[in-house]
Design a protein around this motif. Structure first.
Motif, mmCIF file in Angstrom:
data_model
loop_
_atom_site.group_PDB
_atom_site.id
_atom_site.type_symbol
_atom_site.label_atom_id
_atom_site.label_comp_id
_atom_site.label_asym_id
_atom_site.label_seq_id
_atom_site.Cartn_x
_atom_site.Cartn_y
_atom_site.Cartn_z
ATOM 1 N N ALA A 300 58.896 43.545 -59.858
ATOM 2 C CA ALA A 300 58.001 42.449 -60.199
ATOM 3 C C ALA A 300 58.798 41.187 -60.521
ATOM 4 C CB ALA A 300 57.111 42.841 -61.371
ATOM 5 N N ALA A 301 59.858 41.353 -61.318
ATOM 6 C CA ALA A 301 60.635 40.184 -61.724
ATOM 7 C C ALA A 301 61.274 39.509 -60.510
ATOM 8 C CB ALA A 301 61.706 40.587 -62.729
ATOM 9 N N PHE A 302 61.872 40.314 -59.627
ATOM 10 C CA PHE A 302 62.478 39.762 -58.413
ATOM 11 C C PHE A 302 61.441 39.028 -57.580
ATOM 12 C CE2 PHE A 302 66.553 41.989 -58.401
ATOM 13 C CZ PHE A 302 67.295 41.077 -57.691
ATOM 14 N N GLY A 303 60.319 39.707 -57.335
ATOM 15 C CA GLY A 303 59.287 39.143 -56.470
ATOM 16 C C GLY A 303 58.707 37.876 -57.053
ATOM 17 N N VAL A 304 58.355 37.924 -58.329
ATOM 18 C CA VAL A 304 57.672 36.792 -58.952
ATOM 19 C C VAL A 304 58.610 35.596 -59.050
ATOM 20 C CG1 VAL A 304 56.607 35.981 -61.083
ATOM 21 C CG2 VAL A 304 56.017 38.223 -60.190
ATOM 22 N N LEU A 305 59.879 35.838 -59.424
ATOM 23 C CA LEU A 305 60.803 34.715 -59.541
ATOM 24 C C LEU A 305 61.078 34.087 -58.180
ATOM 25 C CD1 LEU A 305 63.212 35.957 -62.340
ATOM 26 C CD2 LEU A 305 61.375 34.280 -62.471
#
Ligand SMILES: Nc1ncnc2c1ncn2[C@@H]1O[C@H](COP(=O)(O)OP(=O)(O)OP(=O)(O)O)[C@@H](O)[C@H]1O
Ligand SMILES: [Mg+2]
Lengths: 363, 223
Positions: A300-305
Motif C-alpha cells: 500500500a505504501a509503495f503504491g500510494v506514494l
C-alpha cells in the motif's frame, strides 16, 4: 517483515502488478481530490481573500448575494471593527482589440471602495483610480490573453472599461472577478434596471476581533448577518459540488482498500498449504499474521506514494485552465487513509491464517 | 533419558455414525540418541501417531510427554511455541518455504527468535549434509534429494531434541533415500536426539535402532 520482503522479492511480477493497481487507484483518488479542491477554490478564492468574519446581506435575499440589494447608506446602520461595502454583478466581457480566439468571458464585477479592506493587492499594472477603470483576476491574463491597457466592452451595454491591472486568487462562482469603484459598478448594474437615485450595494463585509460576529451590532432589520463560512457553503452549487466530490473520493478510498484487501486475501488462500507447513513447524499465527499485515503495508505504501508522486507531477504539467490545485493537508490525509484502510483489510487475511490447521500439512 | 513418552494415548475420530479408533491405547517411548522407525499399511494410523507426538493434534485420552513435559496438556499457543523449540518436522513433500533461499530458510529461525544469524554455523550444518554450495538457491532450483536434505537441515538448525519424519524419502529414488536416512541416523547419534521416521520402505529400517509396526491403530515392536 523478513518473510514479507523476501516474498515480494521472489514474486516480483505478481507484486509489481498489485502495486500497479494500487498506483492507478491512488493516482485517481489524488487527482480527483486535486480537481475537486481546485474547483471548490474557484468558487470562493475571492471571498477567502477578504479574510472576513461575516457578511451582511439584504434580509430577504436568502443568503444569495445576487438577490441582495440595498442602499449604501445602510453602512451607517452597522457597527463592526472593520466594514467594507461590496456590489456584485455578473456580466460578459470582451476586449475591444482583435484577438485570436473567442475572448468572451463570463465575469463577476465587484464594486468596492479602494480604501476599504477588501481592496485587492495588485500584482501587475496599477490599481483602479478613475471611473471605468478595472482590476482583473490574473486568470484573464494567463488563460484568456487579456493585457493591461485593454479596452473592455460589456455584452449588451454601451460601456467601455479600461483594464489597468491584475490581482490574484480572485474567482467567484468559477468566474474571474473584476474590481472597480462604486460609481462604475452602479453604471454596470443600473444598465439592466434603469438609473436609480440611491447608490445600491449587495453586501457589507465585516471583520470583527477574534471572529466574534455576535459582537457586531446593527440598527436596521433590513440586513441579515451571516458567518462567512455559512455564506460560502450557501454559494449556489458550492455545497452540492463539495458533497459530490467528497462522496466519490470517499468511495474510491474504500474501493481501493477493498481491492488491496482482496488481493492479499487471495494470496493468503493460495499460500495456505505452505502456511500450514509453517504452523506445523511451530511458527506462530501471530508471526505469520504480522508478516501478512507488514506485506500489505509495504504494497500500500509503495503504491500510494507512487500515485502521489505521479499526481504531483501531473499537477505541474497541467494547463492553467484545468482547475487543479494541491492541498497538502488533503494529500497527506488521503495517503494516510488509503494505507491504513488497506492495512485494516489485511486483518481479514490474518483471520484465515489463524484458522489454518497445521494438520493439513501432513499428507 | 526418555525424550518422547506416550502414556495410554488414544485417538478416535467421529465420522458420521461410525467411530474410528485411529490409535488404540498406546504406551511408547523413545530415548535420546535413539532412531526409531514405524512401518505399516496405509490408513493404519502412523501419521496420526506422529501428529499427536508433534502436538498438531491432541490425544483423545492419555498423555504425550516431550522431555518430561506434559506436552499434550498445554494450551494450543504454548504447544506451538514448544513445538518450535523442541521438535523438528520433516515431511514427505518437503517443508521448505518456496520464496526463501536455503540460507534464508535457516535465517527465519533466527528472525523468529530475535537472535543473530551465524553464517559459519549454517554452513557447517549444510556442509554435513553436503549442500553447502546450494546455500543461495531457492527450493525450486533443487533436486528432490537436495530439497529433502535442505528440509533436514531446516529441522536440525534450531537444535530440537525430537525429530519427526513422515515418509521423508517418499519422493526419492533408492540411492537418495538411503543417503537421507543415513544422514538422519548419524545426526540422531551425534546430537543425541530422539528420532521417529515413518516409512513404507522396509529396507530403510536397517539404519534404525528399533522398528515398530502399526496395524489398525495398534503399535507393536518388531523383533
Ligand atoms: N481428521 C480425521 N477424521 C477422520 N478420520 C481420520 C482423520 N485423520 C485420520 N483419520 C483416519 O484415521 C486412520 C489412520 O490415518 P493415518 O493418516 O494415521 O494413516 P497412515 O498410517 O498415516 O496412512 P498412510 O500410510 O496412507 O499415510 C485412517 O483410517 C484415516 O481415515
Ligand atoms: Mg500417513
Amino acid at each position: 517483515m523478513f518473510l514479507a520482503w523476501r516474498e515480494i522479492r521472489y514474486s516480483k511480477t505478481r507484486f509489481a502488478l498489485i502495486i500497479g493497481v494500487v498506483v492507478l487507484i491512488s493516482y485517481l483518488v489524488f487527482f480527483l481530490t486535486g480537481l475537486a479542491y481546485g474547483l471548490a477554490q474557484e468558487n470562493r478564492t475571492s471571498i477567502d481573500k477578504w479574510e472576513a468574519d461575516g457578511i451582511f446581506l439584504a434580509e430577504e435575499s436568502n443568503t444569495n448575494i445576487n438577490m441582495s440589494m440595498f442602499p449604501k447608506d445602510l453602512l451607517e446602520e452597522v457597527n463592526a471593527d472593520e466594514t467594507a461595502s461590496l456590489g456584485v454583478v455578473s456580466s460578459v466581457i470582451e476586449p475591444n482589440r482583435e484577438t485570436d480566439e473567442d475572448a468572451k468571458v463570463n465575469a463577476t464585477f465587484f464594486g468596492i471602495s479602494a480604501e476599504e479592506f477588501i481592496m485587492p493587492d495588485i500584482i501587475d499594472g496599477d490599481a483602479f483610480g478613475e471611473d471605468r477603470q478595472v482590476v482583473a483576476d490574473r486568470s484573464l491574463r494567463d488563460e484568456d490573453g487579456y493585457e493591461v491597457g485593454d479596452e473592455l466592452s460589456l455584452s449588451g451595454m454601451d460601456l467601455t472599461l479600461e483594464l489597468v491591472g491584475f490581482t490574484e486568487d480572485s474567482k467567484f462562482n468559477v468566474a474571474p472577478v473584476l474590481y472597480t469603484n462604486h460609481s462604475t459598478y452602479q453604471e454596470i448594474r443600473a444598465s439592466g434596471f434603469g438609473q436609480r437615485e440611491d447608490e445600491i450595494i449587495s453586501a457589507i463585509v465585516v471583520r470583527q476581533e477574534n471572529g466574534d460576529i455576535e459582537a457586531v451590532e446593527q440598527t436596521t432589520d433590513e440586513l441579515a448577518l451571516y458567518d462567512i463560512d455559512e455564506f460560502i457553503n450557501n454559494l449556489p452549487g458550492y455545497n452540492a459540488q463539495v458533497l459530490t466530490f467528497g462522496l466519490m473520493i470517499g468511495f474510491l478510498v474504500l474501493i481501493a482498500a477493498m481491492i488491496i484487501g482482496i488481493f492479499i486475501y487471495v494470496l493468503t488462500l493460495q499460500k495456505s498449504s505452505m502456511l500450514g507447513v509453517m504452523k506445523a513447524q511451530g511458527i506462530s499465527s501471530a508471526y505469520i499474521g504480522r508478516s501478512v499485515v507488514g506485506q500489505t503495508f509495504i504494497l500500500a505504501a509503495f503504491g500510494v506514494l507512487t500515485g502521489l508522486i505521479l499526481t504531483l507531477g501531473t499537477g505541474l504539467i497541467l494547463p492553467n485552465a484545468v482547475p487543479y490545485m494541491n492541498n497538502f493537508i488533503f494529500l497527506i490525509t488521503i495517503t494516510g487513509l488509503l494505507i491504513s484502510v488497506a492495512v485494516t483489510g489485511a486483518f481479514f487475511s490474518v483471520k484465515t491464517v489463524v484458522n489454518i490447521d497445521p494438520l493439513e500439512a501432513i499428507d | 533419558m526418555k525424550l518422547i513418552e506416550l502414556k495410554q494415548a488414544t485417538k478416535t475420530f467421529e465420522d458420521g455414525r461410525k467411530t474410528i479408533e485411529a490409535l488404540k491405547p498406546t504406551d511408547f517411548a523413545v530415548e535420546a540418541g535413539e532412531f526409531v522407525s514405524i512401518i505399516g499399511p496405509s490408513g493404519s494410523g502412523k501419521s496420526t501417531l506422529l501428529t499427536i507426538i508433534g502436538g498438531l493434534q491432541t490425544p483423545s485420552s492419555g498423555q504425550v510427554l516431550i522431555n518430561n513435559d506434559k506436552f499434550s496438556e498445554l494450551e494450543e499457543k504454548d504447544r506451538a511455541k514448544k513445538r518450535f523449540e523442541e521438535i523438528g518436522f520433516i515431511l514427505q513433500a518437503s517443508n521448505l518455504i518456496p520464496f526463501l533461499t536455503v540460507k534464508d530458510q535457516l535465517k527465519l529461525v533466527n528472525k523468529i527468535w530475535n537472535s543473530t544469524f551465524d553464517l559459519s554455523q549454517a554452513k557447517n550444518l549444510l556442509g554435513e549434509l553436503k549442500i553447502d554450495d546450494l546455500i543461495d538457491k531457492y527450493p525450486s532450483d533443487l533436486s528432490g534429494g537436495e530439497k529433502q536434505r535442505a528440509a533436514i537441515a531446516r529441522a536440525l538448525y534450531h537444535d530440537p531434541s525430537v525429530i519427526l519424519a513422515d515418509e521423508p524419502t517418499a519422493s526419492l529414488d533408492t540411492d537418495r533415500a538411503f543417503e537421507v536416512v543415513d544422514i538422519l541416523s548419524r545426526e540422531t547419534k551425534k546430537k543425541n536426539k530422539a528420532t521417529i521416521m515413518v516409512t513404507h520402505d522396509e529396507r530403510l529400517t536397517e539404519y534404525c535402532d528399533s522398528v515398530y509396526v502399526m496395524k489398525d491403530g495398534i503399535l507393536s515392536k518388531k523383533s
